[in-house]
Write a protein that holds these residues in place. Structure first.
Motif, short mmCIF file in Angstrom:
data_model
loop_
_atom_site.label_atom_id
_atom_site.label_comp_id
_atom_site.label_asym_id
_atom_site.label_seq_id
_atom_site.Cartn_x
_atom_site.Cartn_y
_atom_site.Cartn_z
N GLY A 421 0.78 -1.23 0.00
CA GLY A 421 0.00 0.00 0.00
C GLY A 421 0.80 1.27 0.00
O GLY A 421 0.25 2.36 -0.15
N GLY A 422 2.12 1.17 0.17
CA GLY A 422 2.98 2.34 0.16
C GLY A 422 4.02 2.24 -0.95
O GLY A 422 3.88 1.45 -1.88
N CYS A 423 5.07 3.02 -0.84
CA CYS A 423 6.10 2.99 -1.88
C CYS A 423 7.41 3.51 -1.30
O CYS A 423 7.42 4.49 -0.54
CB CYS A 423 5.68 3.86 -3.07
N THR A 424 8.51 2.85 -1.66
CA THR A 424 9.85 3.31 -1.29
C THR A 424 10.51 3.87 -2.54
O THR A 424 10.49 3.24 -3.60
CB THR A 424 10.70 2.17 -0.71
N ILE A 425 11.09 5.06 -2.41
CA ILE A 425 11.68 5.77 -3.54
C ILE A 425 13.18 5.87 -3.33
O ILE A 425 13.66 6.31 -2.28
CB ILE A 425 11.09 7.18 -3.68
N TYR A 426 13.93 5.45 -4.35
CA TYR A 426 15.37 5.69 -4.41
C TYR A 426 15.61 6.62 -5.60
O TYR A 426 15.18 6.31 -6.72
CB TYR A 426 16.14 4.40 -4.63
N SER A 427 16.26 7.74 -5.37
CA SER A 427 16.41 8.69 -6.45
C SER A 427 17.83 9.24 -6.51
O SER A 427 18.47 9.45 -5.47
CB SER A 427 15.42 9.85 -6.29
N ASP A 428 18.30 9.48 -7.72
CA ASP A 428 19.61 10.07 -7.94
C ASP A 428 19.53 11.59 -7.94
O ASP A 428 20.47 12.26 -8.31
CB ASP A 428 20.18 9.59 -9.28
N THR A 429 18.36 12.12 -7.54
CA THR A 429 18.17 13.57 -7.42
C THR A 429 18.42 13.98 -5.98
O THR A 429 18.82 13.18 -5.13
CB THR A 429 16.75 13.96 -7.84
N ASP A 430 18.12 15.25 -5.66
CA ASP A 430 18.31 15.74 -4.30
C ASP A 430 17.39 15.04 -3.30
O ASP A 430 17.63 15.08 -2.09
CB ASP A 430 18.05 17.25 -4.26
N SER A 438 1.78 3.86 3.69
CA SER A 438 0.76 3.08 3.00
C SER A 438 -0.64 3.61 3.27
O SER A 438 -0.91 4.21 4.31
CB SER A 438 0.83 1.61 3.45
N PHE A 439 -1.51 3.40 2.29
CA PHE A 439 -2.93 3.68 2.43
C PHE A 439 -3.60 2.32 2.64
O PHE A 439 -3.68 1.53 1.71
CB PHE A 439 -3.49 4.34 1.17
N PRO A 440 -4.05 2.02 3.84
CA PRO A 440 -4.53 0.66 4.14
C PRO A 440 -5.74 0.27 3.30
O PRO A 440 -6.58 1.09 2.95
CB PRO A 440 -4.90 0.73 5.62
N SER A 441 -5.82 -1.01 2.98
CA SER A 441 -6.97 -1.58 2.29
C SER A 441 -7.09 -3.03 2.70
O SER A 441 -6.08 -3.69 2.96
CB SER A 441 -6.81 -1.48 0.77
N ILE A 442 -8.34 -3.52 2.73
CA ILE A 442 -8.52 -4.92 3.06
C ILE A 442 -8.13 -5.81 1.88
O ILE A 442 -7.92 -7.01 2.04
CB ILE A 442 -9.96 -5.22 3.49
N TYR A 443 -8.02 -5.22 0.70
CA TYR A 443 -7.68 -6.00 -0.48
C TYR A 443 -6.17 -6.00 -0.71
O TYR A 443 -5.47 -5.06 -0.35
CB TYR A 443 -8.40 -5.46 -1.72
N TRP A 475 0.95 11.36 -4.54
CA TRP A 475 -0.22 11.36 -5.42
C TRP A 475 -0.29 10.05 -6.20
O TRP A 475 -1.34 9.43 -6.33
CB TRP A 475 -0.15 12.55 -6.37
N ALA A 476 0.86 9.61 -6.74
CA ALA A 476 0.89 8.36 -7.49
C ALA A 476 0.58 7.17 -6.58
O ALA A 476 -0.10 6.23 -6.98
CB ALA A 476 2.25 8.18 -8.16
N THR A 477 1.08 7.21 -5.35
CA THR A 477 0.79 6.13 -4.40
C THR A 477 -0.69 6.11 -4.03
O THR A 477 -1.29 5.04 -3.87
CB THR A 477 1.66 6.29 -3.14
N ALA A 478 -1.28 7.29 -3.92
CA ALA A 478 -2.72 7.36 -3.64
C ALA A 478 -3.53 6.77 -4.79
O ALA A 478 -4.53 6.09 -4.57
CB ALA A 478 -3.13 8.81 -3.38
N ALA A 479 -3.10 7.02 -6.03
CA ALA A 479 -3.78 6.43 -7.19
C ALA A 479 -3.70 4.91 -7.13
O ALA A 479 -4.67 4.20 -7.43
CB ALA A 479 -3.17 6.96 -8.48
N MET A 480 -2.52 4.41 -6.75
CA MET A 480 -2.35 2.96 -6.60
C MET A 480 -3.28 2.43 -5.52
O MET A 480 -3.90 1.36 -5.68
CB MET A 480 -0.89 2.66 -6.26
N ALA A 481 -3.40 3.17 -4.42
CA ALA A 481 -4.27 2.74 -3.32
C ALA A 481 -5.74 2.72 -3.76
O ALA A 481 -6.50 1.83 -3.36
CB ALA A 481 -4.09 3.68 -2.13
N CYS A 482 -6.12 3.68 -4.60
CA CYS A 482 -7.50 3.69 -5.10
C CYS A 482 -7.77 2.44 -5.93
O CYS A 482 -8.83 1.81 -5.80
CB CYS A 482 -7.74 4.94 -5.95
#
Length: 516
Positions: A421-430, A438-443, A475-482
């Motif tokens: 339900g969440g996301c870990t980001i590794y970035s070569d930016t600042d 995570s945005f919890p869901s029973i599914y 925002w992208a993680t929220a879309a995934m949660a939806c």
């Protein structure tokens, strides 16, 4: 019932629902005919329930039947004891008719309990008070007077039912997880802003829904089956279109009846199909999916790669299209060499080249894409289990952290690892490394959830001139949660309003790093 005029589909309050139920109990009660009556304004609050709309979408029934089913479920699941018997009788639901008959209650009494006259239902209820309780295994108190039933008990029952319906709206995953159709609200998505091209697969999914997996050399019964267009390419294209982007899909599609169904589906969802490669006299690839009740699944792919194959020359022919868009989404469903050539073509743009988002699932069994191609990836969106082949030399035990840093060293600018339900980001930016809660869901997360993330990431990057921040990641993680929470729907991809609605109710707040 015809289409309802509404704005943001805010659920009715408990007093409004109570008033509606009080009006509906009169005469014939809560019947399908009453719910379907275009002249009856009393039923509108019940049809406005998002739980009713979601039930209608999931079970493919009209809104009136859905509202009736939701109310019946609420009585059965959340109303206890005497109140359950009273609710069943005054609303003429007939939920316990079989149990009454099985315990010897006369058929004429059972019929009278859902008669077309509220007066008959009341008198029958009071005259058989103890017997009805005994049939349901409930202790019977002394029957109230007719005056008490009318003035006190019924009001208490309907207020309780209204409160339970509101609780279902607020707390249930079925409350607001409704994908509104275009006819519901013409402003659900803004005018398309940005052009996206998806390069990936187009298949048919044969999905069996079951409660248990069969053991070897045995079989089990499925409680549901669906045959529908699928594949990461199709799914990401539809997800991007739902978010208001102008989308084209580059994929190989057979010319059989299933291929035609895929094309019609894309067209209906607003995806441009002019860049598809039509494979003549070919058979559509299939994915067999066994899906459990909470969304976890297993799948078997038949790619039919001898007949359905996107070749290097196919993407070279569309090189101008690939460089003229704002973002290119690529999946590993197409041959490895075609992926590599696609990434290379995108990078031939002299200036303002498209952003590149890559989904490496399923990983290629024979080899990885080249290190040179990895350097052409701006965003890789991968599940942890897909990254094992990118482990640094000498690493015996899989650890996603050094794997992620290894990919960044190869040239991938940002790695997004969704999970739970969440996301870990590794970035070569600042931004470096951070996690989106995570945005919890029973599914469980479905394959569609990652596709929703990719499309939402593209939309946010385009909206913000290619700048990636913690806000875009959330925002992208929220879309995934939806997409995860809306799993039972026939198409769980969210529109922008759906994502914004989830974020507005979220308790998460962002404290951006200094300088971001």
């Amino acid at each position: 019932m015809g289409a309802l005029s509404h704005g943001e589909w805010e659920p009715p309050s408990a007093p409004i629902l109570t008033h509606a139920l009080e009006k509906i109990r009169a005469r014939d009660g809560l019947t399908l005919a009453r719910l379907q009556d275009d002249r009856s304004q009393a039923v509108v609050p019940l049809l406005r329930l998002n739980a009713s709309r979601r039930f209608a979408d999931v079970h493919k029934v009209d809104l009136s039947a859905a509202a009736h089913a939701v109310i019946c479920q609420c009585v059965l699941e959340t109303i206890d004891g005497t109140h359950r018997i009273v609710a069943d009788a005054i609303l003429a639901l007939g939920l316990f008719s079989a149990q009454y008959l099985a315990h010897g209650v006369d058929d004429r009494i059972v019929q009278a309990l859902h008669a077309g006259s509220l007066g008959i239902r009341r008198s029958t209820l009071l005259a058989n008070w103890a017997r009805l309780h005994d049939s349901l295994g409930l202790p019977a108190t002394e029957a109230p007077s007719d005056r008490t039933l009318r003035g006190t008990t019924e009001s208490e029952v309907l207020r309780e039912l209204a409160r339970q319906l509101i609780r279902r709206e607020v707390n249930s995953v079925g409350s607001r997880n409704v994908v509104a159709s275009p006819s519901d609200d013409a402003t659900a998505n803004p005018e398309p802003k940005g052009r996206v091209i998806v390069v990936g697969g187009a298949v048919m999914d044969a999905t069996f829904r079951t409660k248990s997996l069969p053991q070897s050399e045995t079989s089990s019964e499925a409680y549901g089956f669906d045959l529908s267009p699928g594949g990461k390419g199709v799914s990401q294209a539809v997800a991007a279109a739902r978010l208001g982007l102008e989308v084209s899909l580059i994929a190989a599609v057979a010319d059989d009846r299933f291929g035609q169904e895929i094309i019609h589906y894309l067209h209906d969802e607003g995806v441009n199909t002019s860049l598809l490669k039509i494979a003549r006299q070919a058979r559509t690839p299939f994915t067999g999916v066994i899906e459990m009740e909470l969304g976890d699944s297993i799948a078997v792919n038949w790619r039919n790669s001898t007949e359905i194959r996107l070749e290097i020359r196919d993407v070279e022919r569309l090189s101008q299209e690939l460089t003229d868009c704002d973002a290119v989404l690529v999946t590993f469903e197409i041959p490895r060499e075609t992926v590599q050539r696609t990434l290379e073509l995108v990078h031939t743009a002299d200036h303002d080249r498209p952003l590149v988002i890559v989904t490496p699932g399923q990983p290629y069994p024979e080899d990885d894409i080249s290190r040179h191609s990895l350097a052409h990836i701006d965003y890789m969106v991968a599940h942890a289990w897909e990254l094992g082949r990118y482990s640094p030399p000498g690493q015996e035990r899989f650890d996603p952290d050094p794997v992620a840093r290894h990919l960044l060293a190869y040239g991938v600018e940002t790695l997004c690892i969704p999970g739970n339900g969440g996301c870990t980001i590794y970035s070569d930016t600042d931004l470096q490394t951070f996690s989106v809660p995570s945005f919890p869901s029973i599914y469980k997360e479905s394959s569609a959830a990652r596709d929703a993330f990719c499309a939402a990431l593209a939309a946010q990057l385009i909206d913000n001139d290619g700048i990636f921040t913690e806000q875009q990641a959330m925002w992208a993680t929220a879309a995934m949660a939806c997409a995860t929470a809306d799993f039972p729907l026939s198409n769980s991809m969210p529109d922008r309003r759906r994502v914004e609605s989830l974020l507005s109710r979220s308790r998460f707040t962002l404290r951006p790093q200094p300088g971001n």
